[in-house]
Enzyme design. Structure first.
Site, PDB file in Angstrom:
ATOM      1  N   ASP A   1       0.854  -1.185   0.000  1.00 22.77           N
ATOM      2  CA  ASP A   1       0.000   0.000   0.000  1.00 22.77           C
ATOM      3  C   ASP A   1       0.885   1.228   0.000  1.00 22.77           C
ATOM      4  O   ASP A   1       1.940   1.250   0.638  1.00 22.77           O
ATOM      5  CB  ASP A   1      -0.990  -0.004   1.167  1.00 22.77           C
ATOM      6  CG  ASP A   1      -0.328  -0.090   2.522  1.00 22.77           C
ATOM      7  OD1 ASP A   1      -0.125   0.980   3.144  1.00 22.77           O
ATOM      8  OD2 ASP A   1      -0.021  -1.198   2.974  1.00 22.77           O
TER       9      ASP A   1
ATOM     10  N   GLU B   1      -8.367   4.496  12.440  1.00 21.45           N
ATOM     11  CA  GLU B   1      -7.323   4.250  13.430  1.00 21.45           C
ATOM     12  C   GLU B   1      -7.515   5.005  14.736  1.00 21.45           C
ATOM     13  O   GLU B   1      -6.817   4.726  15.717  1.00 21.45           O
ATOM     14  CB  GLU B   1      -5.959   4.619  12.824  1.00 21.45           C
ATOM     15  CG  GLU B   1      -5.641   3.848  11.550  1.00 21.45           C
ATOM     16  CD  GLU B   1      -4.293   4.224  10.964  1.00 21.45           C
ATOM     17  OE1 GLU B   1      -3.372   4.557  11.744  1.00 21.45           O
ATOM     18  OE2 GLU B   1      -4.161   4.202   9.717  1.00 21.45           O
TER      19      GLU B   1
END
Length: 274
Positions: A76, A168
């Site tokens: 990623d 997150e």
């Protein structure tokens, strides 16, 4: 300030006491120095080899050992990887496996587009990778506004992976129930657009703390858990981000490495269909 006779007497008295201690224990300075050296050694050993930073330190400077038993590898990327040499990257391998998929940062909040997104997204498709785009969740904007911001700037095509929500952080002043409702709002809006379940990215402890309810179990998970041979998350997962310290030709600096939990056929089947 001029010292008085009384002050001078006190200083002599203190020096005398110190001298007596040193005469009685002549090796005391060596013992103190030795203890300090041992304490420093133990701290350094823990910091670099045992504590949480130690795993990253070994990954960066030691022997890199990646999870075995998986064949479908990917990465990623975002603007942090800078200008990628896609021709060099095309032939790169991870644990003798070709790179099959690339997940690319697209948006964040309601006003931030990754400056390398359009180039990375276009190049990934042009070079034959299965690509995906992710939105980084912000606690400063509403879920609805973030969902439409993502949809306005990301146009997924057949063959692309489902949209991804990277979560997150939870606001301290928001209850878990309200936070979960906000996450579901984003997921539902985006799902209505593409008619596929979006992928949820988070790290395993965050998932267990804030997203462990039945309403999220139908979504495919992309779990972050670094520098371990085996992922600790015991639920079902599709992707595993297992290190942020990968190195590949064509990319300067470090890059995240990912695993798909399944076959290449299943990965392609997961993509958006016509």
């Amino acid at each position: 300030m001029v010292k008085t006779q009384e002050d001078k007497k006190k200083e002599k008295s203190k020096m005398g006491k110190h001298s007596k201690i040193l005469k009685r224990f002549p090796h005391l300075p060596w013992w103190i120095g030795g203890i300090l050296v041992v304490v420093a050694y133990v701290w350094v050993f823990y910091y670099f080899f045992v504590g949480p930073f130690g795993f990253r330190w070994r990954a960066l400077f030691g022997d890199q050992k990646y999870p075995s038993g998986y064949e479908i590898r990917g990465i990623d990327i975002s603007h942090y990887q800078g200008d990628i040499d896609w021709e060099l990257l095309r032939n790169a391998m991870i644990e003798k496996c070709p790179i099959r998929f690339i997940l690319i940062k697209a948006t964040e909040g309601t006003n931030s587009i990754d400056p390398k997104f359009e180039e990375n997204f276009s190049q990934a498709r042009e070079h034959g990778y299965i690509r995906g785009a992710y939105h980084f969740w912000s606690n400063k904007s509403s879920a609805r506004d973030q969902a439409y911001f993502f949809l306005d700037h990301v146009k997924l095509l057949p063959g692309d992976l489902p949209p991804v929500l990277d979560v997150e952080y939870k606001p301290k002043d928001v209850s878990i129930e309200d936070f979960q409702r906000d996450i579901l709002t984003w997921l539902h809006i985006v799902e209505d657009k593409y008619h596929v379940k979006p992928i949820l990215y988070t790290y395993h402890k965050f998932k267990m703390a804030y997203l462990s309810t039945d309403v999220f179990e139908d979504y495919p998970y992309w779990i972050a858990h670094y520098y371990v041979d085996k992922i600790e998350y015991t639920g079902e997962w599709r992707f595993w981000q297992h290190t942020d310290a990968g190195r590949l030709p064509g990319i300067d600096g470090y890059v995240d490495f990912d695993i798909y939990n399944g076959s290449f056929y299943n990965l392609k089947k997961m993509t958006i269909q016509k």
